[in-house]
Design a protein around this motif. Structure first.
Motif, PDB file in Angstrom:
ATOM      1  N   THR A 287       0.677  -1.141   0.004  1.00 62.48           N
ATOM      2  CA  THR A 287       0.045  -0.038  -0.036  1.00 62.48           C
ATOM      3  C   THR A 287       0.814   0.999   0.061  1.00 62.48           C
ATOM      4  OG1 THR A 287      -1.754  -1.299   1.317  1.00 62.48           O
ATOM      5  CG2 THR A 287      -2.042   1.171   1.014  1.00 62.48           C
ATOM      6  N   PHE A 288       1.886   1.259   0.808  1.00 62.61           N
ATOM      7  CA  PHE A 288       2.885   2.601   0.728  1.00 62.61           C
ATOM      8  C   PHE A 288       3.352   2.594  -0.704  1.00 62.61           C
ATOM      9  CE2 PHE A 288       3.983   2.321   5.558  1.00 62.61           C
ATOM     10  CZ  PHE A 288       3.694   3.500   5.840  1.00 62.61           C
ATOM     11  N   ASN A 289       3.730   1.518  -1.273  1.00 63.59           N
ATOM     12  CA  ASN A 289       4.435   1.534  -2.607  1.00 63.59           C
ATOM     13  C   ASN A 289       3.480   2.254  -3.566  1.00 63.59           C
ATOM     14  OD1 ASN A 289       6.597   0.152  -1.836  1.00 63.59           O
ATOM     15  ND2 ASN A 289       6.163  -1.711  -2.861  1.00 63.59           N
ATOM     16  N   LEU A 290       2.102   1.877  -3.589  1.00 60.01           N
ATOM     17  CA  LEU A 290       0.999   2.693  -4.478  1.00 60.01           C
ATOM     18  C   LEU A 290       0.989   4.080  -4.188  1.00 60.01           C
ATOM     19  CD1 LEU A 290      -2.041  -0.009  -4.230  1.00 60.01           C
ATOM     20  CD2 LEU A 290      -0.227   0.296  -5.955  1.00 60.01           C
ATOM     21  N   LEU A 291       1.209   4.485  -2.898  1.00 57.56           N
ATOM     22  CA  LEU A 291       0.984   5.849  -2.762  1.00 57.56           C
ATOM     23  C   LEU A 291       2.313   6.822  -3.132  1.00 57.56           C
ATOM     24  CD1 LEU A 291      -0.855   7.954  -1.575  1.00 57.56           C
ATOM     25  CD2 LEU A 291      -0.007   7.516   0.644  1.00 57.56           C
ATOM     26  N   ILE A 292       3.320   6.114  -2.672  1.00 55.88           N
ATOM     27  CA  ILE A 292       4.718   6.617  -3.163  1.00 55.88           C
ATOM     28  C   ILE A 292       4.753   6.664  -4.650  1.00 55.88           C
ATOM     29  CG2 ILE A 292       7.199   6.329  -3.229  1.00 55.88           C
ATOM     30  CD1 ILE A 292       7.005   4.955  -0.500  1.00 55.88           C
ATOM     31  N   ASP A 293       4.314   5.928  -5.273  1.00 56.57           N
ATOM     32  CA  ASP A 293       4.571   5.769  -6.830  1.00 56.57           C
ATOM     33  C   ASP A 293       3.365   6.801  -7.438  1.00 56.57           C
ATOM     34  OD1 ASP A 293       5.326   4.337  -9.346  1.00 56.57           O
ATOM     35  OD2 ASP A 293       3.111   4.123  -9.602  1.00 56.57           O
ATOM     36  N   SER A 294       2.338   6.819  -6.829  1.00 59.72           N
ATOM     37  CA  SER A 294       1.389   7.925  -7.298  1.00 59.72           C
ATOM     38  C   SER A 294       1.917   9.258  -7.354  1.00 59.72           C
ATOM     39  CB  SER A 294       0.070   7.807  -6.583  1.00 59.72           C
ATOM     40  OG  SER A 294      -0.797   8.888  -6.931  1.00 59.72           O
ATOM     41  N   TYR A 295       2.354   9.774  -6.271  1.00 58.05           N
ATOM     42  CA  TYR A 295       3.237  11.063  -6.011  1.00 58.05           C
ATOM     43  C   TYR A 295       4.358  11.338  -7.110  1.00 58.05           C
ATOM     44  CZ  TYR A 295       0.367  12.601  -2.129  1.00 58.05           C
ATOM     45  OH  TYR A 295      -0.575  12.971  -1.216  1.00 58.05           O
ATOM     46  N   ILE A 296       5.152  10.372  -7.045  1.00 53.50           N
ATOM     47  CA  ILE A 296       6.541  10.275  -8.185  1.00 53.50           C
ATOM     48  C   ILE A 296       5.901  10.517  -9.538  1.00 53.50           C
ATOM     49  CG2 ILE A 296       8.272   8.927  -8.980  1.00 53.50           C
ATOM     50  CD1 ILE A 296       8.579   7.591  -6.549  1.00 53.50           C
ATOM     51  N   LYS A 297       4.973   9.790  -9.942  1.00 53.70           N
ATOM     52  CA  LYS A 297       4.517   9.849 -11.479  1.00 53.70           C
ATOM     53  C   LYS A 297       3.637  11.251 -11.630  1.00 53.70           C
ATOM     54  CE  LYS A 297       4.074   4.878 -12.367  1.00 53.70           C
ATOM     55  NZ  LYS A 297       3.000   3.801 -12.630  1.00 53.70           N
ATOM     56  N   ASP A 298       3.105  12.000 -10.796  1.00 52.49           N
ATOM     57  CA  ASP A 298       2.941  13.387 -10.883  1.00 52.49           C
ATOM     58  C   ASP A 298       3.974  14.388 -10.787  1.00 52.49           C
ATOM     59  OD1 ASP A 298       0.339  12.477 -11.559  1.00 52.49           O
ATOM     60  OD2 ASP A 298      -0.604  12.773  -9.386  1.00 52.49           O
ATOM     61  N   GLY A 299       5.243  13.856 -10.109  1.00 51.62           N
ATOM     62  CA  GLY A 299       6.282  14.602 -10.226  1.00 51.62           C
ATOM     63  C   GLY A 299       6.161  15.595  -8.746  1.00 51.62           C
ATOM     64  N   ASP A 300       5.333  15.111  -7.903  1.00 54.01           N
ATOM     65  CA  ASP A 300       5.375  15.664  -6.676  1.00 54.01           C
ATOM     66  C   ASP A 300       6.187  14.836  -5.568  1.00 54.01           C
ATOM     67  OD1 ASP A 300       4.502  16.820  -4.292  1.00 54.01           O
ATOM     68  OD2 ASP A 300       2.582  16.396  -4.210  1.00 54.01           O
ATOM     69  N   PHE A 301       7.497  15.364  -5.638  1.00 48.85           N
ATOM     70  CA  PHE A 301       8.646  14.577  -4.800  1.00 48.85           C
ATOM     71  C   PHE A 301       8.586  14.846  -3.547  1.00 48.85           C
ATOM     72  CE2 PHE A 301      10.308  14.793  -9.023  1.00 48.85           C
ATOM     73  CZ  PHE A 301      10.224  13.630  -9.720  1.00 48.85           C
ATOM     74  N   LYS A 302       7.960  16.061  -3.042  1.00 45.70           N
ATOM     75  CA  LYS A 302       7.758  16.387  -1.885  1.00 45.70           C
ATOM     76  C   LYS A 302       7.008  15.546  -0.972  1.00 45.70           C
ATOM     77  CE  LYS A 302       7.600  20.357   1.437  1.00 45.70           C
ATOM     78  NZ  LYS A 302       7.204  21.620   1.754  1.00 45.70           N
ATOM     79  N   SER A 303       5.764  15.384  -1.752  1.00 41.97           N
ATOM     80  CA  SER A 303       4.645  14.414  -0.848  1.00 41.97           C
ATOM     81  C   SER A 303       5.185  13.153  -0.891  1.00 41.97           C
ATOM     82  CB  SER A 303       3.378  14.688  -1.576  1.00 41.97           C
ATOM     83  OG  SER A 303       3.121  16.084  -1.685  1.00 41.97           O
ATOM     84  N   SER A 304       5.929  12.552  -2.038  1.00 37.53           N
ATOM     85  CA  SER A 304       6.250  11.324  -2.031  1.00 37.53           C
ATOM     86  C   SER A 304       7.251  11.118  -0.958  1.00 37.53           C
ATOM     87  CB  SER A 304       6.905  10.855  -3.418  1.00 37.53           C
ATOM     88  OG  SER A 304       8.291  11.696  -3.592  1.00 37.53           O
ATOM     89  N   CYS A 305       8.053  12.136  -0.660  1.00 40.65           N
ATOM     90  CA  CYS A 305       9.153  12.016   0.802  1.00 40.65           C
ATOM     91  C   CYS A 305       8.490  11.957   1.811  1.00 40.65           C
ATOM     92  CB  CYS A 305      10.176  12.996   0.482  1.00 40.65           C
ATOM     93  SG  CYS A 305      11.482  12.905  -0.894  1.00 40.65           S
ATOM     94  N   SER A 306       7.152  12.667   1.822  1.00 39.24           N
ATOM     95  CA  SER A 306       6.264  12.536   3.201  1.00 39.24           C
ATOM     96  C   SER A 306       6.063  11.199   3.661  1.00 39.24           C
ATOM     97  CB  SER A 306       5.290  13.730   2.958  1.00 39.24           C
ATOM     98  OG  SER A 306       5.490  14.905   3.115  1.00 39.24           O
ATOM     99  N   VAL A 307       5.500  10.613   2.447  1.00 44.91           N
ATOM    100  CA  VAL A 307       5.033   8.972   2.472  1.00 44.91           C
ATOM    101  C   VAL A 307       6.120   8.210   2.955  1.00 44.91           C
ATOM    102  CG1 VAL A 307       4.063   7.216   1.378  1.00 44.91           C
ATOM    103  CG2 VAL A 307       3.513   9.361   0.852  1.00 44.91           C
ATOM    104  N   VAL A 308       7.485   8.503   2.440  1.00 40.49           N
ATOM    105  CA  VAL A 308       8.717   7.770   2.694  1.00 40.49           C
ATOM    106  C   VAL A 308       9.095   7.879   4.189  1.00 40.49           C
ATOM    107  CG1 VAL A 308      11.222   7.504   2.215  1.00 40.49           C
ATOM    108  CG2 VAL A 308       9.532   7.818   0.192  1.00 40.49           C
ATOM    109  N   GLU A 309       8.901   9.074   4.476  1.00 45.00           N
ATOM    110  CA  GLU A 309       9.010   9.549   6.090  1.00 45.00           C
ATOM    111  C   GLU A 309       8.285   8.605   7.130  1.00 45.00           C
ATOM    112  OE1 GLU A 309       8.166  12.998   9.395  1.00 45.00           O
ATOM    113  OE2 GLU A 309       8.609  13.592   7.255  1.00 45.00           O
TER     114      GLU A 309
END
Length: 440
Positions: A171-193
């Protein structure tokens, strides 16, 4: 005996919520801002050849919803379900995890996502708070992605203690990937946190996605507050420890450097408080140990991470010189930046760290252990080479997990039905006894 309506609380197994002891990162009102001048790479733009590389992150098969949508349906009227839950809560009775699961599974609009958020919060603050099902958490994230309310998924994840949202790796992967594919790297890093706080870097796919998100965000040269440096540093370090290659070692170097900077500025307690990190002092020393490992091994370090470490040491040295010449400062500032004697002893090692860094840098250069490719380029190559292979076991595990979830759900439904029938039988017996007593 529980209420015979939806308030029936099935015999849920007690769950230990992984990472719940870690508090959410505190927001600082006036932190110093920091940048990454050497961590850079061309960010893909619309129409560019590099833009197409976004598509190879998670495959269509990985993000496909067909398997999830094909599960056995349990149609519900959400208005009726909400009314039932409200009545149960008004009577101070517990709502079952199955009821919340039904509500989330039957979301069909953005507005209903907001309603589900409310009932997740209510459930979390009820006696049954421990029993939110893993499939409900997965369904919640999927519904947020489906109906364009991804910000609610991130909000409930960041406020996991209030909502009980502790996703699994898939589930984490789906959310991280969703942000990455939209170029929203800050939010993807929030999920990684959040992955870091839950210590969930178990899957190679999660490690690769997380490192890609971190590298991509740093490549944008963000202005970082101390709290953000700490979070990024911890994420880089813990994820980097899972990779025995140039990416992993470079991530460990950068992570230790970021945490060492926070330690030098704020003291060790500012580093590990609320973080699953080692409590010992000397994070800059550990960064140097990473360089020593590279010098004695076969793995290279990326040049831009070494450049950042060099700039960091120079900045800390100038900050130390500036502080030594200034004695003024308010009491609140002194309390906020208070360090103990051991912290001061660690700060005194800064010249030694700087000298040792120069020695190791020269050694690495002479040995050809410095990779001219940027950290982001190394991460990109890692993803291109390894992510597809990492997906296969994830998908197999997900399919098995789906079957286990469905079996558990059917068991809960059967148990709920039995308890309802027993409650109805008890009710009829009481009425019959009362009628017999009145006739007598």
């Amino acid at each position: 005996m529980q209420n015979s309506s939806f308030s029936i609380s099935t015999s849920d197994d007690h769950r230990v919520l992984k990472g719940e002891t870690a508090n959410s990162l505190r927001k600082f009102s006036h932190p110093p801002l920091l940048s990454f001048p050497h961590l850079h790479v061309s960010i893909p733009t619309a129409g560019s050849e590099a833009n197409h590389t976004r598509r190879w992150l998670l495959s269509a098969a990985y993000t496909d919803t067909k398997l999830w949508e094909a599960r056995e349906k349990d149609p519900q009227n959400l208005a009726v379900l909400a009314n039932t839950m409200d009545k149960v809560y008004d009577r101070n009775l517990p709502v079952s995890s199955l009821t919340v699961s039904r509500f989330v599974d039957n979301i069909s609009s953005r507005e209903e996502v907001s309603q589900a958020e409310y009932y997740l919060y209510k459930f979390r603050h009820s006696p049954n708070c421990w029993y939110l099902r893993d499939w409900t958490i997965h369904s919640w994230i999927r519904q947020c992605l489906k109906y364009g309310t991804r910000e609610k998924a991130l909000y409930t994840l960041k406020n996991k203690v209030q909502y009980g949202i502790f996703p699994n790796d898939f589930t984490f992967n789906l959310l991280i990937d969703s942000y990455i594919k939209d170029g929203d790297f800050k939010s993807s890093c929030s999920v990684v946190e959040e992955v870091m706080l839950q210590e969930a870097f178990d899957l190679p796919s999660t490690q690769i996605l997380s490192l890609y998100a971190l590298g991509s965000y740093l490549a944008t040269r963000p202005q970082l507050a101390v709290a953000e440096e700490r979070a990024l540093g911890a994420s880089l370090l813990m994820c980097g420890l899972k990779q025995d290659n140039a990416v992993g070692l470079s991530a460990q170097l950068l992570g230790n450097a970021l945490l060492g900077k926070v330690e030098m500025l704020k003291g060790i307690h500012a580093v590990f408080k609320g973080m699953p990190l080692f409590w010992g002092r000397g994070y800059l020393g550990r960064a140097l140990a990473v360089m020593e490992k590279a010098a004695s091994g076969d793995v290279k370090l990326s040049k831009d991470t070494l450049d950042y470490m060099n700039d960091l040491l120079q900045e800390l040295s100038s900050t130390s010189d500036s502080d030594s010449g200034e004695e003024s400062g308010g009491e609140e500032d002194k309390k906020e930046n208070a360090v103990d004697e051991d912290d001061q002893a660690e700060q005194a090692k800064l010249p030694q760290y700087a000298s040792r860094f120069k020695e190791l840098s020269s050694q690495l250069e002479s040995q050809g252990k410095v990779d001219s490719a940027s950290f982001q380029a190394l991460v990109t190559l890692l993803a291109q080479q390894n992510l597809a292979a990492a997906e296969k076991p994830d998908l197999e595990q997900y399919e098995s997990q789906m079957q286990a979830w469905e079996a558990e759900k059917r068991q809960l439904i059967r148990r709920e039905k039995e308890m309802r029938e027993k409650a109805e039988q008890d009710k009829q017996e009481r009425l019959a006894a009362k009628a017999a007593a009145q006739q007598a």
